[in-house]
Enzyme design. Structure first.
Site, PDB file in Angstrom:
ATOM      1  N   THR A   1       0.851  -1.194   0.000  1.00  0.00           N
ATOM      2  CA  THR A   1       0.000   0.000   0.000  1.00  0.00           C
ATOM      3  C   THR A   1       0.891   1.250   0.000  1.00  0.00           C
ATOM      4  O   THR A   1       0.659   2.179  -0.773  1.00  0.00           O
ATOM      5  CB  THR A   1      -0.923   0.014   1.240  1.00  0.00           C
TER       6      THR A   1
ATOM      7  N   ASP B   1       2.363 -12.317   4.242  1.00  0.00           N
ATOM      8  CA  ASP B   1       3.074 -11.048   4.429  1.00  0.00           C
ATOM      9  C   ASP B   1       4.070 -11.148   5.582  1.00  0.00           C
ATOM     10  O   ASP B   1       5.196 -10.651   5.490  1.00  0.00           O
ATOM     11  CB  ASP B   1       2.084  -9.901   4.703  1.00  0.00           C
TER      12      ASP B   1
END
Length: 534
Positions: A101, A401
């Site tokens: 992001t 992640d």
């Protein structure tokens, strides 16, 4: 009568010669606007207080996530420049696994700054060169504030895995998922030698039912299939495990051939031969000492027939069939066995040994778990549980992640503070550096140094704080030399972020800066879009 010659008009430049003068600027502007729109779409999902997105695809499948790469992958982006930002987040996902992001938001902020500079009359090539210089200087500043980490220091690894998980939908389970990710990576690497981790050696098996808290790290292997054969064993201690790639079913004729049977005697003979053929195979498997048989999935004919399952069950052999072709390598590496393609080569040397192979009931389904492998390879399996499909999928993405964050630390063994601290430090240090430069470079440098402050500003905004006062105070703290000051979203203030255990790998931030700068430079260099109609 001689006609008078007409006076020639002074031929000035025609209007059409200048018609396309504006086109490159318009194309560049359109590209920047499209890419910024993508960046703005995921702004709200940054940080621990970021919001989640619910994505519904064409089939009605729903995904709930705040992972930048997943959101952008699911979005139907048509503009070519906007697609570049989607690819940018995927590149960050491949390189670092986290910060997907942030990288898009940074690119959006750099594009916005570039647009302002273009309006002021800066040439795109000048901005592009300044951005390259800026990115290399930014990496130097980040490396100067990095904290070395040792892979034997489990608590530091846990802190960085927790920081990654804290911004996810399943953050309440980070206390259980973070140690799982750290242990999984440490189990498959040799800290002294390895400088990378192959995440294919960590297999995540998703099973619906129970809650995320019931997930477990399995020192062995888990098969999602249940055991085959009615009346066969469901539990086998001191198991000898064989993996076969041939079929235990009657051979079929070729496509064009047919077998005509005219009387019952011939029919009986065919069935008797078939039974004898399968019985010979099962006897040889038993004679080799195999007690757990794994059978690869077959396309051309049944991998194992009902008669074969019945005979194997009678001989007390546990059967797991439909092992996928792509899983064969992982299974062999884990169990220390070799895949056997023909019955003649099925010998005890090809088999692996394990203390226990058992079928386990989980909710409404069953799976097979093999533990206590005698000569285990460097692999590990993680069994993920979840009460519904959305939670299970998001837990899988979050765990991936966290694993990538630990992989970053194996690649580059440095940590830096999170919470917007590196970006604030970059802004202060690079603004100071800009004063030593001259000309347009200095102006561009100052503008980009201000642009990276977008990360702490959005972190503060998403946490319900005032972005302007938060960033101003943060800048002030860093100017006074507090390198580790960051936005503490839990307390709603600026504090030493290392005391809050908010740490991230250096590789996540350096790759975010270099990749976003690369992407913005590519967009700035484009001055026309050519559509090739097929």
């Amino acid at each position: 009568m001689a006609s008078k010659p007409m006076p020639m008009k002074a031929r000035g430049p025609s209007k059409s010669e200048f018609k396309d003068k504006e086109k490159p600027a318009q194309i560049r502007n359109s590209n920047i606007v499209a890419a910024k729109a993508v960046s703005d779409a995921i702004k709200t999902s940054l940080g621990p207080r970021g919001m989640d997105k619910m994505i519904q695809d064409g089939k009605g499948e729903v995904t709930i996530t705040n992972d930048g790469a997943t959101i952008l992958k699911q979005m139907k982006v048509l503009h070519p420049a906007a697609k570049m930002l989607v690819e940018l987040s995927q590149a960050q996902d491949a390189e670092a696994g986290d910060g997907t992001t942030s990288v898009v938001i940074l690119a959006g902020a750099m594009l916005e700054t570039s647009q302002k500079l273009l309006v002021k009359g800066f040439h795109p090539a000048t901005i592009s060169d300044s951005l390259l210089h800026f990115a290399s200087k930014a990496v130097e500043v980040l490396e100067s504030m990095a904290i070395p980490v040792d892979l034997s220091d489990r608590s530091s690894l846990l802190k960085s895995a927790n920081t990654s998980l804290n911004s996810k939908v399943v953050h309440e389970h980070s206390g259980m998922l973070a140690p799982m990710a750290v242990d999984a990576v440490l189990k498959i690497v040799d800290p002294a030698q390895d400088s990378n981790v192959d995440l294919k050696d960590i297999r995540i098996i998703k099973k619906l039912g129970e809650t995320v808290e019931d997930s477990q790290l399995v020192d062995g292997i888990v098969f999602t299939q249940k055991t085959q054969g009615y009346g066969g064993p469901n539990k086998m201690e001191k198991a000898k495990i064989g993996l076969i790639q041939f079929c235990i079913s009657p051979p079929k004729t070729d496509m064009d051939n047919t077998v005509l049977i005219r009387d019952y005697a011939a029919m009986d003979r065919v069935l008797r031969e078939e039974r004898q053929y399968i019985l010979n195979i099962t006897k040889k498997i038993k004679a080799a000492g195999c007690s757990v048989l794994l059978i690869q999935k077959s396309i051309l004919r049944d991998a194992v027939s009902d008669l074969a399952l019945h005979l194997l069950a009678k001989q007390k052999i546990m059967v797991v069939n439909d092992i996928e072709r792509e899983d064969i390598e992982f299974v062999c590496k884990t169990l220390g066995c070799r895949p056997v393609a023909s019955l003649d080569h099925f010998t005890p040397e090809c088999m692996g040994s394990a203390d226990l192979a058992e079928e386990i009931h989980a909710g409404g389904s069953k799976f097979v778990k093999i533990t206590g492998v005698q000569n285990p390879g460097r692999t590990v399996s993680i069994l993920l549980r979840g009460s519904n499909k959305q939670v299970l999928e998001e837990a899988d993405r979050s765990l991936h992640d966290a694993l990538c964050v630990i992989r970053c630390l194996v690649k580059k063994r440095f940590l830096i503070p999170g919470g917007g601290a590196p970006e604030a430090e970059l802004s202060v240090k690079l603004t100071q550096y800009a004063h030593t430069l001259t000309g347009m470079d200095a102006y561009c440098f100052r503008a980009f140094a201000e642009a990276v402050e977008v990360i702490p500003a959005i972190l503060a905004e998403n946490a319900g704080l005032s972005p302007i006062s938060t960033v101003t105070e943060l800048r002030n703290r860093h100017a006074r030399g507090e390198t580790h000051a960051g936005v503490n979203v839990r307390k709603g203030s600026i504090s030493n972020i290392i005391d809050e255990n908010v740490l991230q790998p250096l590789l996540v931030s350096t790759s975010a800066i270099t990749l976003s700068a690369e992407c913005v430079r590519s967009i700035l260099k484009i001055d026309d879009i050519v559509n090739v109609i097929r």
